[in-house]
Write a protein that holds these residues in place. Sequence first.
Motif, PDB file in Angstrom:
ATOM      1  N   LEU A  65       0.740  -1.307  -0.063  1.00 24.30           N
ATOM      2  CA  LEU A  65      -0.084  -0.072  -0.059  1.00 24.30           C
ATOM      3  C   LEU A  65       0.749   1.178  -0.035  1.00 24.30           C
ATOM      4  O   LEU A  65       1.971   1.315   0.511  1.00 24.30           O
ATOM      5  N   ASP A  66       0.403   2.311  -0.860  1.00 30.77           N
ATOM      6  CA  ASP A  66       1.218   3.369  -0.929  1.00 30.77           C
ATOM      7  C   ASP A  66       0.525   4.542   0.349  1.00 30.77           C
ATOM      8  O   ASP A  66      -0.560   4.015   0.775  1.00 30.77           O
ATOM      9  N   ALA A  67       1.120   5.660   0.288  1.00 34.38           N
ATOM     10  CA  ALA A  67       0.707   6.780   1.246  1.00 34.38           C
ATOM     11  C   ALA A  67      -0.893   7.048   0.875  1.00 34.38           C
ATOM     12  O   ALA A  67      -1.631   7.256   2.070  1.00 34.38           O
ATOM     13  N   VAL A  68      -1.182   7.063  -0.146  1.00 34.71           N
ATOM     14  CA  VAL A  68      -2.875   7.493  -0.473  1.00 34.71           C
ATOM     15  C   VAL A  68      -3.703   6.444   0.049  1.00 34.71           C
ATOM     16  O   VAL A  68      -4.656   6.568   0.604  1.00 34.71           O
ATOM     17  N   ALA A  69      -3.092   5.076  -0.179  1.00 37.24           N
ATOM     18  CA  ALA A  69      -4.112   3.927   0.194  1.00 37.24           C
ATOM     19  C   ALA A  69      -4.217   3.898   1.827  1.00 37.24           C
ATOM     20  O   ALA A  69      -5.381   3.722   2.301  1.00 37.24           O
ATOM     21  N   LEU A  70      -2.879   4.233   2.458  1.00 35.83           N
ATOM     22  CA  LEU A  70      -3.003   4.245   3.779  1.00 35.83           C
ATOM     23  C   LEU A  70      -3.862   5.275   4.430  1.00 35.83           C
ATOM     24  O   LEU A  70      -4.474   5.298   5.251  1.00 35.83           O
ATOM     25  N   ASP A  71      -3.727   6.550   3.929  1.00 33.14           N
ATOM     26  CA  ASP A  71      -4.438   7.779   4.304  1.00 33.14           C
ATOM     27  C   ASP A  71      -5.917   7.276   4.089  1.00 33.14           C
ATOM     28  O   ASP A  71      -6.660   7.618   4.998  1.00 33.14           O
ATOM     29  N   CYS A  72      -6.359   6.600   2.893  1.00 31.25           N
ATOM     30  CA  CYS A  72      -7.832   6.274   2.845  1.00 31.25           C
ATOM     31  C   CYS A  72      -8.207   5.382   3.705  1.00 31.25           C
ATOM     32  O   CYS A  72      -9.339   5.673   4.603  1.00 31.25           O
ATOM     33  N   LEU A  73      -7.402   4.411   4.438  1.00 26.72           N
ATOM     34  CA  LEU A  73      -7.660   3.432   5.472  1.00 26.72           C
ATOM     35  C   LEU A  73      -7.903   4.405   6.714  1.00 26.72           C
ATOM     36  O   LEU A  73      -8.635   4.045   7.559  1.00 26.72           O
ATOM     37  N   SER A  74      -7.344   5.665   7.010  1.00 28.44           N
ATOM     38  CA  SER A  74      -7.259   6.119   8.362  1.00 28.44           C
ATOM     39  C   SER A  74      -8.529   6.932   8.536  1.00 28.44           C
ATOM     40  O   SER A  74      -8.971   7.195   9.548  1.00 28.44           O
ATOM     41  N   PHE A  75      -9.272   7.263   7.623  1.00 25.84           N
ATOM     42  CA  PHE A  75     -10.629   8.010   7.618  1.00 25.84           C
ATOM     43  C   PHE A  75     -11.773   7.136   7.431  1.00 25.84           C
ATOM     44  O   PHE A  75     -12.787   7.586   7.377  1.00 25.84           O
ATOM     45  N   GLN A  76     -11.665   5.613   7.483  1.00 24.67           N
ATOM     46  CA  GLN A  76     -12.874   4.961   7.040  1.00 24.67           C
ATOM     47  C   GLN A  76     -13.434   4.576   8.558  1.00 24.67           C
ATOM     48  O   GLN A  76     -12.876   4.882   9.825  1.00 24.67           O
ATOM     49  N   GLU A  77     -14.903   4.301   8.509  1.00 23.53           N
ATOM     50  CA  GLU A  77     -15.492   4.249   9.632  1.00 23.53           C
ATOM     51  C   GLU A  77     -15.320   2.811   9.973  1.00 23.53           C
ATOM     52  O   GLU A  77     -15.130   1.903   9.351  1.00 23.53           O
ATOM     53  N   PRO A  78     -15.339   2.618  11.374  1.00 21.91           N
ATOM     54  CA  PRO A  78     -14.988   1.316  11.989  1.00 21.91           C
ATOM     55  C   PRO A  78     -15.930   0.051  11.292  1.00 21.91           C
ATOM     56  O   PRO A  78     -15.563  -1.116  11.292  1.00 21.91           O
ATOM     57  N   LEU A  80     -16.899  -0.283   8.202  1.00 21.87           N
ATOM     58  CA  LEU A  80     -16.317  -0.747   7.007  1.00 21.87           C
ATOM     59  C   LEU A  80     -15.176  -2.085   7.433  1.00 21.87           C
ATOM     60  O   LEU A  80     -15.223  -3.114   6.725  1.00 21.87           O
ATOM     61  N   ILE A  81     -14.461  -1.513   8.483  1.00 24.68           N
ATOM     62  CA  ILE A  81     -13.260  -2.659   8.911  1.00 24.68           C
ATOM     63  C   ILE A  81     -14.268  -3.851   9.332  1.00 24.68           C
ATOM     64  O   ILE A  81     -13.586  -5.154   9.243  1.00 24.68           O
ATOM     65  N   THR A  82     -15.266  -3.895  10.114  1.00 19.57           N
ATOM     66  CA  THR A  82     -16.001  -4.835  10.682  1.00 19.57           C
ATOM     67  C   THR A  82     -16.509  -5.792   9.383  1.00 19.57           C
ATOM     68  O   THR A  82     -16.446  -7.125   9.226  1.00 19.57           O
ATOM     69  N   GLN A  83     -17.035  -5.000   8.309  1.00 16.74           N
ATOM     70  CA  GLN A  83     -17.453  -5.845   7.059  1.00 16.74           C
ATOM     71  C   GLN A  83     -16.337  -6.422   6.609  1.00 16.74           C
ATOM     72  O   GLN A  83     -16.539  -7.640   5.765  1.00 16.74           O
ATOM     73  N   LEU A  84     -15.012  -5.936   6.406  1.00 10.48           N
ATOM     74  CA  LEU A  84     -13.968  -6.562   5.820  1.00 10.48           C
ATOM     75  C   LEU A  84     -13.719  -7.684   6.457  1.00 10.48           C
ATOM     76  O   LEU A  84     -13.329  -8.833   6.033  1.00 10.48           O
ATOM     77  N   LEU A  85     -13.637  -7.706   7.821  1.00  9.36           N
ATOM     78  CA  LEU A  85     -13.702  -8.852   8.701  1.00  9.36           C
ATOM     79  C   LEU A  85     -14.287 -10.184   8.636  1.00  9.36           C
ATOM     80  O   LEU A  85     -14.218 -11.144   8.539  1.00  9.36           O
ATOM     81  N   ALA A  86     -15.638  -9.634   8.414  1.00  6.22           N
ATOM     82  CA  ALA A  86     -16.689 -10.628   7.830  1.00  6.22           C
ATOM     83  C   ALA A  86     -16.617 -11.382   6.773  1.00  6.22           C
ATOM     84  O   ALA A  86     -17.013 -12.651   6.690  1.00  6.22           O
ATOM     85  N   ARG A  87     -15.978 -10.924   5.729  1.00  6.83           N
ATOM     86  CA  ARG A  87     -15.419 -11.373   4.450  1.00  6.83           C
ATOM     87  C   ARG A  87     -14.604 -12.604   4.726  1.00  6.83           C
ATOM     88  O   ARG A  87     -13.826 -12.806   5.241  1.00  6.83           O
TER      89      ARG A  87
END
Length: 91
Positions: A65-78, A80-87
């Motif tokens: 991941l580059d800086a833009v992708a990491l920055d995008c992760l930093s402002f996601q709602e929790p 979304l992370i829960t949905q990714l973990l359920a996948r």
Amino acid sequence: MPEPSDPVIEHPPIGDMSDYPVGGGNDGPIVVANEFADVVVRRVETRNGMRLDIWSPRRGTRVMLDAVALDCLSFQEPELITQLLARNPGQ
């Protein structure tokens, strides 16, 4: 040329045969693990700039991941992370 799922260890100690890279201070990889998952994280320089290389030894998967992708992760709602973990990866 190593396979994409093989870790690239920079300056490993002579004779070290562990599955994980050993800590290298600020320059070496970082292993983050618990009973559910383990990942090896390291900073790599590519011809397109700096990337964070995240490798999962258990799954044999990797993402860079580059800086833009990491920055995008930093402002996601929790949520979304829960949905990714359920996948279920691999299906």
